[in-house]
Design a protein around this motif. Structure first.
Motif: not given
Length: 276
Positions: A20, A24, A47-48, A51
């Protein structure tokens, strides 16, 4: 819980946190130049979700492998050898803890009560798998649902990149998302619950004890209710995208020219007068 499972949970948490915060942003900037144009308040969610996609692919494919090739788990769904299942569940638990921490730290922009309920219900049930090694088949079967996550995330990525809803990639992904979500979260309910009911009254079910039985059944009901709500929302969105795309195509299509009227025959009396 054994040391191995604790190590995997902790390692999973750290790995997803590094994905993350480090991997990312770097990968997104290289693979998607438009990443630099994403609003600052959406970068965390971007980013989350990347992931989340990585986790879903790893766990989902591992789940399929176990279902196809782990004969011990398939032969005894309640007390079969849980070695591989516990590894897969431990990876998921590490991810769920990471995601809960992320949601708590960014609640104003990412907070979602449904996700919190989903994560807590899953952790509650998976805790029994890790601590007692019970219900390996059913725990692994539940992880099939992760295969729909990449399509859900991709829909969000297209939205952030300002793809119009009529774009072919958006439409194709939307249809694929609805189909896969239905297959891995809704269509599997009847066979899953048939397998659950088949254990009732057996010695294996009695050995679980009341606490494990309640954790198993209640968490499954909660997850299926959430999945049904999400399926309804996805189906509505897919319907709007498809009908909207069809309406735009019909407007863009050129109007068909009206057919020319066939030449009319002269009145019969006029024909007679002419021949006379």
């Amino acid at each position: 819980m054994e040391t191995r499972e604790l190590t995997v949970v902790a390692g999973s948490f750290v790995t997803f946190q590094l994905l993350f915060s480090v991997a990312s942003p770097l990968l997104s900037a290289v693979l998607t130049p438009a990443y630099a144009l994403v609003p600052a308040n959406k970068l965390t969610e971007w980013n989350s979700r990347l992931v989340s996609t990585v986790h879903a692919l790893v766990v989902g494919l591992f789940c399929l492998y176990i279902l196809c090739f782990d004969d011990k788990v398939n032969a005894d769904p309640v007390w079969g050898d849980p070695t591989l299942v516990k590894l897969n569940v431990a990876i998921t638990c590490g991810y769920l803890v990471y995601d809960l921490v992320l949601l708590a730290c960014n609640w104003s922009t990412m907070g979602d009560g449904f996700f919190v309920c989903h994560h807590l219900a899953a952790l509650y049930a998976y805790g029994y798998v890790l601590t007692r090694g019970v219900l390996p088949y059913f725990a692994n079967f539940r992880l099939i649902s992760e295969l729909s996550t990449p399509f859900v995330n991709q829909r969000w990525f297209y939205e952030m990149l300002k793809y119009p809803r009529s774009h072919r990639l958006v439409v194709v992904n939307g249809v694929a998302m609805a189909v896969v979500f239905f297959l891995v979260r809704i269509a599997v309910m009847p066979p899953y619950w048939a397998s659950v009911f088949a254990t009732f009254g057996t010695e294996s079910f009695a050995r679980l004890g009341l606490a494990a039985q309640v954790a198993w059944i209640s968490s499954c009901i909660a997850l299926d209710v959430l999945n049904t709500i999400w399926m309804y929302k996805i189906a509505r969105g897919c319907y709007k995208v498809l009908t909207g795309a069809a309406a735009r195509r019909s407007k863009a299509a050129p109007a068909e020219p009206e057919p020319l009227a066939p030449p009319q025959s002269p009145p019969q009396d006029a024909v007679k007068n002419h021949t006379d």
